[in-house]
Design an enzyme around this catalytic site. Structure first.
Site, PDB file in Angstrom:
ATOM      1  N   GLU A 135      -4.351  -2.981  -9.588  1.00 61.23           N
ATOM      2  CA  GLU A 135      -5.574  -2.556 -10.287  1.00 61.23           C
ATOM      3  C   GLU A 135      -5.712  -1.052 -10.390  1.00 61.23           C
ATOM      4  OE1 GLU A 135      -9.248  -4.047  -8.650  1.00 61.23           O
ATOM      5  OE2 GLU A 135     -10.403  -3.117 -10.256  1.00 61.23           O
ATOM      6  N   ASP A 148      -4.623  -6.930  -6.249  1.00 62.66           N
ATOM      7  CA  ASP A 148      -5.971  -6.374  -6.267  1.00 62.66           C
ATOM      8  C   ASP A 148      -6.283  -5.980  -4.832  1.00 62.66           C
ATOM      9  OD1 ASP A 148      -9.154  -7.407  -7.773  1.00 62.66           O
ATOM     10  OD2 ASP A 148      -8.647  -5.713  -6.482  1.00 62.66           O
ATOM     11  N   ILE A 155      -8.856  -4.489  -3.320  1.00 65.44           N
ATOM     12  CA  ILE A 155     -10.178  -4.970  -2.914  1.00 65.44           C
ATOM     13  C   ILE A 155     -10.768  -5.680  -4.136  1.00 65.44           C
ATOM     14  CG2 ILE A 155     -12.512  -4.423  -2.155  1.00 65.44           C
ATOM     15  CD1 ILE A 155     -11.531  -1.964  -0.761  1.00 65.44           C
ATOM     16  N   ASP A 156     -10.905  -6.999  -4.023  1.00 68.83           N
ATOM     17  CA  ASP A 156     -11.639  -7.713  -5.079  1.00 68.83           C
ATOM     18  C   ASP A 156     -13.062  -7.902  -4.560  1.00 68.83           C
ATOM     19  OD1 ASP A 156     -11.709  -9.025  -7.656  1.00 68.83           O
ATOM     20  OD2 ASP A 156     -12.220 -10.789  -6.465  1.00 68.83           O
ATOM     21  N   THR A 177     -15.274  -4.905  -5.111  1.00 63.66           N
ATOM     22  CA  THR A 177     -15.549  -3.520  -4.683  1.00 63.66           C
ATOM     23  C   THR A 177     -17.043  -3.208  -4.704  1.00 63.66           C
ATOM     24  OG1 THR A 177     -13.384  -2.743  -5.432  1.00 63.66           O
ATOM     25  CG2 THR A 177     -15.108  -1.084  -5.210  1.00 63.66           C
ATOM     26  N   ASP A 190      -7.052 -10.141 -10.598  1.00 65.93           N
ATOM     27  CA  ASP A 190      -8.106 -11.024 -10.059  1.00 65.93           C
ATOM     28  C   ASP A 190      -7.616 -12.469 -10.002  1.00 65.93           C
ATOM     29  OD1 ASP A 190     -10.338  -9.158 -12.124  1.00 65.93           O
ATOM     30  OD2 ASP A 190     -10.235  -9.045  -9.934  1.00 65.93           O
TER      31      ASP A 190
HETATM   32  O1  LIP Z   1     -13.103  -4.575  -9.495  1.00 66.46           O
HETATM   33  P1  LIP Z   1     -12.936  -5.674  -8.502  1.00 66.46           P
HETATM   34  O2  LIP Z   1     -13.991  -5.666  -7.466  1.00 66.46           O
HETATM   35  O3  LIP Z   1     -11.512  -5.731  -7.979  1.00 66.46           O
HETATM   36  O4  LIP Z   1     -13.046  -7.044  -9.333  1.00 66.46           O
HETATM   37  C1  LIP Z   1     -14.283  -7.568  -9.736  1.00 66.46           C
HETATM   38  C2  LIP Z   1     -14.052  -8.974 -10.208  1.00 66.46           C
HETATM   39  O5  LIP Z   1     -13.617  -9.767  -9.135  1.00 66.46           O
HETATM   40  C3  LIP Z   1     -15.315  -9.600 -10.763  1.00 66.46           C
HETATM   41  O6  LIP Z   1     -15.002 -10.831 -11.363  1.00 66.46           O
HETATM   42  C4  LIP Z   1     -15.930  -8.761 -11.814  1.00 66.46           C
HETATM   43  O7  LIP Z   1     -17.128  -9.345 -12.177  1.00 66.46           O
HETATM   44  C5  LIP Z   1     -16.149  -7.359 -11.348  1.00 66.46           C
HETATM   45  O8  LIP Z   1     -16.580  -6.598 -12.460  1.00 66.46           O
HETATM   46  C6  LIP Z   1     -14.872  -6.715 -10.804  1.00 66.46           C
HETATM   47  O9  LIP Z   1     -13.934  -6.590 -11.843  1.00 66.46           O
HETATM   48 MG    MG Z   2     -10.874  -7.603  -8.857  1.00 67.12          MG
HETATM   49 MG    MG Z   3     -10.325  -4.534  -7.123  1.00 66.21          MG
END
Ligand code: LIP
Ligand code: MG
Ligand code: MG
Length: 284
Positions: free
Chosen positions: A77, A97, A99-100, A102, A227
């Site tokens: 990412e 990814d 941190i999913d 964030t 993701d």
């Molecule tokens: O940016 P991140 O925290 O890795 O990923 C997140 C996604 O898991 C989520 O579905 C989306 O709604 C957020 O906008 C963001 O993209």
């Molecule tokens: Mg993500």
């Molecule tokens: Mg992320």
């Protein structure tokens, strides 16, 4: 294999073990940083956040994996956000990814995960998702089942939309036209008498909840390949379906997905949705 005979080493064992180990190490870094002061920046919108921990963890994961597998390719990412090309070739490729969730991480909301997918010849071979605030490790290898820690996962068998709990995500595209379509899609599913629609701020974790049978369907326009990659293997190995919002086969780069425990549920969800255009990961 005879008792006591040589362990059968299958292809990608070493990569899978490395993914599990580095996901756990990354989770420790995130857990430590979770309660510390964060330096927050924005990317594509005011809602698209990134912290120094996202970048630190991505560097930790990639440098460790590149040391062990120097010929492999990486899609991640934060490197993509910094201008790296997002291209899935036939080479062994890690889709990461760091941190999913964030935004959750910044606010101290515990739905936060590390997601590491692995593909060869553009086919997903395994996925590892570490829910680092709850010490849950979701993992699956193609053809070998899906697990959360030691528990085998089985996706929902629900086929009736009026009995479904549906997960989705809002994403970071917040222009009025996108928000109108996004809310309209939720409204259509609620008018179809779905039991509920939930947004937890992490698409990866939401997809893992689906694999665990804790929800019946997931849909999103606007997520990314990082993701989706790991969780796609986990859902499929739990007996679920992951497909394009058009009802066709999943395109990991198309930034849209419908997933469900059953094909019938996935089709009902896809039929209820109005499309939202979000571009593709492999098109700059
Ligand atoms: O940016 P991140 O925290 O890795 O990923 C997140 C996604 O898991 C989520 O579905 C989306 O709604 C957020 O906008 C963001 O993209
Ligand atoms: Mg993500
Ligand atoms: Mg992320």
């Amino acid at each position: 294999m005879e008792a006591g005979g040589p362990a059968v080493v299958s292809q990608w064992d070493e990569c899978f073990q490395a993914a599990v180990q580095v996901a756990q190490r990354a989770g420790q870094v995130i857990r430590k940083a979770f309660t510390e002061e964060k330096h927050v920046s924005t990317k594509t919108s005011a809602a698209d956040l990134v912290t120094e921990t996202d970048c630190l963890v991505e560097h930790l994961i990639i440098s460790e994996l590149r040391k062990q597998f120097p010929s492999h390719r990486f899609i991640s990412e934060e490197a993509t956000a910094a201008g790296a090309k997002c291209e899935l070739t036939s080479s062994p490729t890690w889709v990461i990814d760091p941190i999913d969730g964030t935004c959750n991480f910044v606010h101290g909301f515990p739905n936060v995960a590390v997601s590491i997918g692995f593909a060869v010849h553009q086919e997903l071979e395994f996925g590892v998702v570490h829910h680092c605030m709850e010490e849950r490790l979701y993992m699956a290898r193609r053809g070998r089942g899906a697990f959360c820690n030691t528990q085998r996962l089985c996706a929902s068998r629900e086929t009736d939309l009026s009995k479904a709990l549906i997960l989705t995500e809002i994403g970071s595209k917040r222009d009025p036209a996108t928000l109108k379509l996004l809310l309209s899609n939720m409204e259509q599913l609620l008018l179809a008498k779905a039991h509920g629609v939930r947004v937890i701020g992490s698409s990866t974790l939401a997809l893992c909840h689906l694999a665990a049978g804790a929800a019946d369907a997931y849909y999103q326009f606007g997520l990314h390949c990082w993701d989706l990659a790991a969780a796609t293997v986990i859902i499929r190995e739990a007996g679920g379906i992951v497909m394009d919002t058009t009802g066709g086969p999943l395109n990991l780069m198309a930034r849209r997905v419908v997933a469900a425990g059953t094909q019938k549920m996935a089709t009902l969800i896809a039929q209820a949705l109005q499309p939202i255009s979000c571009g593709q990961d492999d098109q700059a």
